[in-house]
Design a protein around this motif. Structure first.
Motif, PDB file in Angstrom:
ATOM      1  N   GLY A  88      99.462  -8.764  66.610  1.00 12.67           N
ATOM      2  CA  GLY A  88      99.531  -7.522  66.887  1.00 12.67           C
ATOM      3  C   GLY A  88      99.594  -6.401  65.721  1.00 12.67           C
ATOM      4  N   ARG A  89      99.968  -6.596  64.572  1.00  7.89           N
ATOM      5  CA  ARG A  89     100.246  -5.760  63.435  1.00  7.89           C
ATOM      6  C   ARG A  89      99.182  -6.188  62.332  1.00  7.89           C
ATOM      7  N   LEU A  90      98.059  -7.013  62.760  1.00 10.73           N
ATOM      8  CA  LEU A  90      97.261  -7.451  61.789  1.00 10.73           C
ATOM      9  C   LEU A  90      96.468  -6.209  60.850  1.00 10.73           C
ATOM     10  N   GLY A  91      96.417  -5.141  61.497  1.00  7.83           N
ATOM     11  CA  GLY A  91      95.500  -3.809  60.729  1.00  7.83           C
ATOM     12  C   GLY A  91      96.502  -3.368  59.793  1.00  7.83           C
ATOM     13  N   ALA A  92      97.648  -3.150  60.377  1.00  7.60           N
ATOM     14  CA  ALA A  92      99.008  -2.410  59.381  1.00  7.60           C
ATOM     15  C   ALA A  92      99.215  -3.449  58.353  1.00  7.60           C
ATOM     16  N   ILE A  93      99.241  -4.779  58.591  1.00  8.35           N
ATOM     17  CA  ILE A  93      99.833  -5.776  57.498  1.00  8.35           C
ATOM     18  C   ILE A  93      98.431  -5.769  56.542  1.00  8.35           C
ATOM     19  N   CYS A  94      97.190  -5.694  56.843  1.00  7.97           N
ATOM     20  CA  CYS A  94      96.052  -5.884  55.804  1.00  7.97           C
ATOM     21  C   CYS A  94      96.123  -4.415  54.973  1.00  7.97           C
ATOM     22  N   GLN A  95      96.274  -3.159  55.559  1.00 10.01           N
ATOM     23  CA  GLN A  95      96.070  -1.858  55.094  1.00 10.01           C
ATOM     24  C   GLN A  95      97.468  -1.862  54.167  1.00 10.01           C
ATOM     25  N   VAL A  96      98.747  -2.336  54.513  1.00 10.21           N
ATOM     26  CA  VAL A  96      99.531  -2.078  53.380  1.00 10.21           C
ATOM     27  C   VAL A  96      99.329  -3.130  52.343  1.00 10.21           C
ATOM     28  N   LEU A  97      99.072  -4.219  52.503  1.00 12.53           N
ATOM     29  CA  LEU A  97      98.820  -5.162  51.237  1.00 12.53           C
ATOM     30  C   LEU A  97      97.697  -4.485  50.105  1.00 12.53           C
TER      31      LEU A  97
ATOM     32  N   ALA B 190      90.157  -5.340  48.645  1.00  6.44           N
ATOM     33  CA  ALA B 190      89.635  -5.605  50.287  1.00  6.44           C
ATOM     34  C   ALA B 190      89.007  -6.920  50.394  1.00  6.44           C
ATOM     35  N   ASP B 191      88.281  -7.685  49.356  1.00  8.17           N
ATOM     36  CA  ASP B 191      87.823  -8.967  49.481  1.00  8.17           C
ATOM     37  C   ASP B 191      88.941 -10.111  49.205  1.00  8.17           C
ATOM     38  N   THR B 192      90.207  -9.813  49.212  1.00  9.74           N
ATOM     39  CA  THR B 192      91.311 -10.665  49.035  1.00  9.74           C
ATOM     40  C   THR B 192      91.144 -11.778  50.290  1.00  9.74           C
TER      41      THR B 192
ATOM     42  N   PRO C 122      94.064 -29.212  70.648  1.00  9.00           N
ATOM     43  CA  PRO C 122      92.468 -29.118  70.618  1.00  9.00           C
ATOM     44  C   PRO C 122      92.028 -27.885  70.875  1.00  9.00           C
ATOM     45  N   GLN C 123      92.620 -26.826  71.291  1.00  7.69           N
ATOM     46  CA  GLN C 123      92.130 -25.356  71.378  1.00  7.69           C
ATOM     47  C   GLN C 123      92.089 -24.609  70.115  1.00  7.69           C
ATOM     48  N   GLN C 124      92.581 -25.297  69.021  1.00  4.66           N
ATOM     49  CA  GLN C 124      92.712 -24.756  67.841  1.00  4.66           C
ATOM     50  C   GLN C 124      91.228 -23.825  67.408  1.00  4.66           C
ATOM     51  N   ARG C 125      91.484 -22.820  66.947  1.00  2.73           N
ATOM     52  CA  ARG C 125      90.449 -21.714  66.711  1.00  2.73           C
ATOM     53  C   ARG C 125      90.742 -21.099  65.407  1.00  2.73           C
ATOM     54  N   HIS C 126      89.705 -20.920  64.299  1.00  3.99           N
ATOM     55  CA  HIS C 126      90.207 -20.280  63.040  1.00  3.99           C
ATOM     56  C   HIS C 126      89.019 -19.255  62.448  1.00  3.99           C
ATOM     57  N   ILE C 127      89.407 -18.280  61.800  1.00  5.25           N
ATOM     58  CA  ILE C 127      88.319 -17.751  61.053  1.00  5.25           C
ATOM     59  C   ILE C 127      88.796 -17.471  59.747  1.00  5.25           C
ATOM     60  N   VAL C 128      87.837 -17.630  58.671  1.00  4.04           N
ATOM     61  CA  VAL C 128      88.354 -17.298  57.273  1.00  4.04           C
ATOM     62  C   VAL C 128      87.561 -15.764  57.115  1.00  4.04           C
ATOM     63  N   THR C 129      88.302 -15.125  56.538  1.00  3.53           N
ATOM     64  CA  THR C 129      88.031 -13.504  56.597  1.00  3.53           C
ATOM     65  C   THR C 129      88.469 -12.942  55.073  1.00  3.53           C
ATOM     66  N   SER C 130      88.668 -11.693  55.082  1.00  2.25           N
ATOM     67  CA  SER C 130      89.310 -11.020  53.946  1.00  2.25           C
ATOM     68  C   SER C 130      89.973  -9.903  54.461  1.00  2.25           C
ATOM     69  N   LEU C 131      91.038  -9.269  53.628  1.00  2.00           N
ATOM     70  CA  LEU C 131      91.835  -8.168  53.917  1.00  2.00           C
ATOM     71  C   LEU C 131      90.907  -7.017  54.712  1.00  2.00           C
ATOM     72  N   GLY C 132      90.027  -6.834  53.982  1.00  2.00           N
ATOM     73  CA  GLY C 132      89.094  -5.525  54.367  1.00  2.00           C
ATOM     74  C   GLY C 132      88.320  -5.826  55.835  1.00  2.00           C
ATOM     75  N   SER C 133      88.192  -7.254  56.198  1.00  2.00           N
ATOM     76  CA  SER C 133      87.183  -7.344  57.116  1.00  2.00           C
ATOM     77  C   SER C 133      88.155  -8.004  58.330  1.00  2.00           C
ATOM     78  N   ALA C 134      89.308  -8.602  58.009  1.00  2.00           N
ATOM     79  CA  ALA C 134      90.118  -9.251  59.002  1.00  2.00           C
ATOM     80  C   ALA C 134      90.117  -8.738  60.701  1.00  2.00           C
TER      81      ALA C 134
ATOM     82  N   GLN D 159      88.482  -9.435  66.125  1.00  2.00           N
ATOM     83  CA  GLN D 159      87.944  -8.932  67.244  1.00  2.00           C
ATOM     84  C   GLN D 159      86.649  -9.488  67.809  1.00  2.00           C
ATOM     85  N   ALA D 160      85.972  -9.840  66.750  1.00  2.00           N
ATOM     86  CA  ALA D 160      84.870 -10.468  67.070  1.00  2.00           C
ATOM     87  C   ALA D 160      84.786 -11.944  67.781  1.00  2.00           C
ATOM     88  N   ALA D 161      85.670 -12.548  67.092  1.00  2.00           N
ATOM     89  CA  ALA D 161      86.060 -13.873  67.320  1.00  2.00           C
ATOM     90  C   ALA D 161      86.974 -14.056  68.726  1.00  2.00           C
TER      91      ALA D 161
END
Ligand code: SAH
Length: 529
Positions: free
Chosen positions: A194-203, A210-212, A223-235, A240-242
């Motif tokens: 819920g606070r992903l945007g704020a976490i990425c921005q404060v870091l 941004a490419d961290t 079995p429902q596991q889903r993951h994405i690999v991203t970066s602070l700038g694009s997370a 949202q897309a995923a």
């Protein structure tokens, strides 16, 4: 069940009427990731207090008479407050009970376990804790990300993402976290989606690029596991897309971008991402379910058949007692063997009672059951696991003419086997040792998954599972059109055709391992496309 619990196994004796509360860490999702110690306690629980993050499958391990108390938020239910939970624990312990408080992941890590233990102690109740596997380590691991790495990451920090990082007074030192991440360290945020945007921005405001690298892992280890690999700038955009939401671990650090071979074993399993509905009887479902689950599938059990004994046992009991009068005992299903073993146990008979009688099994699973339940290695198992082959091989390899053969089978067993044996001169005695009944209804989970078109495969392991499934679906039979239907072999396929079902796959070897292998083949071909 309770009465079978041997005294020597007991972990808890309430001799002085004092109860015990055990905080059992349930692990991150996969029910196999509870500890042995935790499971031992769970199996002996009088009361289990559980919430949403512990896998409900774990509750299959409790004794029949254990009381289950759900304290989480689900559907329209409100979660119980911590005070209410504390009271439930104390009240039940004061009744002299063994109370298991199941907590997701590790009981202490962002789990308020320590508060519960302190409360118990203040109220004179004994409380102990069993440590567990935490989501912050296990979920990334199953997404192919090691939280530490000799060459990349020398620190790992567990952080709550629940607090607003933009607040002036935050207990989390983002400056220091940014410093650790800049040196290659890993930070795992719990409860942070819920606070992903704020976490990425404060870091980033503390100097991280941004490419961290960052990653999110939702429903890790399941079995429902889903993951994405991203970066602070694009997370934020990538999440949202995923469509990734809670519960998820947000991981920030260089390890998120490691892409070493072999690490992604969990999601590379051949049936990962497939939802498979299995329609066997409750008693039979578990071996198929375990095999498919180990290959990565999400398995939904939809038993369509209940197995019950014959209405009157007297005839069967008489032939069992008199079994030495027969040359051959012929068994044509695991259920038949299991019914025989149960009945013999009731009659106080063991395997020695069958000494001298030759035993034939229709296939590998019946043979396995004979070994497991009665310690008997059958004298004959045909190469093809159908009645016609069993008859042909008995006739070809053994002189059946004039031989007395006892068939203990289901009420719905096909007539081919006794007919062929009788034609060859055998004297056949046939008895129904178990009956198959249509289950009352399909489980709600199965209906829901079918209606929401989440089911990729439905497996049919006998003609009756197919006929019963169609009957139980009633007006909603068309739901099967959205799934691929897998048949265990030619006889089941014939019935399916008669029922108007499309067969996507028929196993070459008509048994459970054969069906599993056929599903793996089909999914591997699909993935390669
Ligand atoms: N005591 C738990 C954590 C409880 S806090 C443990 O040790 O794992 C709840 C948070 O844990 C969720 O918001 C999510 O961030 C994380 N979590 C729990 N189970 C998870 C799972 N299977 N996959 C990803 N994250 C999970």
């Amino acid at each position: 069940m309770k009465q079978n619990l041997r005294k020597s196994n007991r972990l808890f004796h309430n001799t002085d009427q004092k109860g015990l509360v055990v905080l059992v860490s349930a692990g991150p999702g996969d029910p196999g990731l509870i500890t042995v110690a935790g499971l031992d306690y769970l199996k002996q629980a009088d009361v289990v207090v559980y919430d949403a993050l512990s896998n409900p499958k774990l509750l299959d391990n409790v004794q029949l008479d254990a009381e289950l108390i759900y304290v989480g938020k689900r559907g329209g239910n409100h979660a119980k407050t911590q005070d209410e939970i504390n009271n439930i624990l104390v009240e039940n312990a004061n009744k002299g009970k063994l109370v298991i408080r199941l907590k997701g992941g590790d009981a202490y890590l962002f789990g308020r376990g320590a508060e519960e233990i302190a409360y118990l102690s203040e109220h004179g109740v004994e409380g102990i804790v069993i440590p567990g596997v935490t989501a912050g380590i296990a979920a990334p691991m199953m997404a192919g990300i090691p939280v530490t790495h000799r060459k990349i990451a020398s620190t790992v920090t567990f952080v709550t993402g629940h607090e607003d990082p933009t607040k002036d007074q935050t207990a989390v030192d983002y400056q220091s976290l940014a410093g650790l991440i800049a040196k290659g360290g890993t930070v795992c945020f719990y409860m942070g989606v819920g606070r992903l945007g704020a976490i990425c921005q404060v870091l980033q405001s503390h100097g991280l690029e941004a490419d961290t690298p960052a990653a999110l892992v939702q429903w890790g280890t399941t079995p429902q596991q889903r993951h994405i690999v991203t970066s602070l700038g694009s997370a934020v955009a990538d999440v949202q897309a995923a469509g990734i939401s809670s519960p998820a671990i947000i991981l920030v650090g260089k390890v998120a971008a490691t892409n070493e071979p072999g690490l992604d074993f969990f999601t590379s399993r051949p049936l990962f991402g497939q939802t498979i509905l299995i329609t066997r009887t409750r008693q039979q479902a578990s071996d198929l379910s375990i095999q498919l689950g180990a290959l990565g599938a999400k398995v939904i059990e939809a038993p369509t058949i209940d197995i019950v004994g014959p209405e009157d046992w007297s005839d069967v009991d008489a032939v069992i007692k008199d079994v030495k009068a027969y040359d051959w005992l012929v068994l044509t299903s695991r259920n038949g063997v299991s019914a025989l073993a149960d009945r013999m146990a009731m009659m106080n008979l063991d395997a020695r009672h069958l000494a001298g009688v030759q035993v034939a099994a229709i296939g590998s699973s019946t043979a396995e059951a004979l070994e497991e339940l009665l310690n008997i290695i059958p004298d004959l198992v045909p190469t093809k696991f159908v009645g016609e082959s069993l008859a042909a091989e008995l006739i070809a390899k053994h002189d059946v003419s004039g031989k007395k053969m006892l068939l203990l089978r289901a009420d719905i067993a096909r007539p081919a086997l006794p007919k062929l044996l009788a034609q060859a001169g055998a004297q056949i005695t046939e008895h129904v040792i178990y009956q198959t009944k249509l289950a009352d209804t399909l489980p709600a989970e199965a209906f829901e998954a079918l209606r929401e078109k989440q089911v990729d495969w439905v497996t049919f392991t006998s003609s009756s599972t197919a006929a019963n499934m169609v009957e139980l679906l009633g007006d909603e039979k068309a739901l099967l059109n959205d799934c691929k239907l897998a048949s265990i072999g030619p006889i089941t396929s014939q019935t399916m055709q008669k029922l108007g079902l499309d067969i996507a796959l028929e196993a070459t070897q008509s048994d459970i391992p054969g069906l599993v292998a056929a599903l793996v083949d089909a999914c591997t071909v699909e993935q390669a496309k």
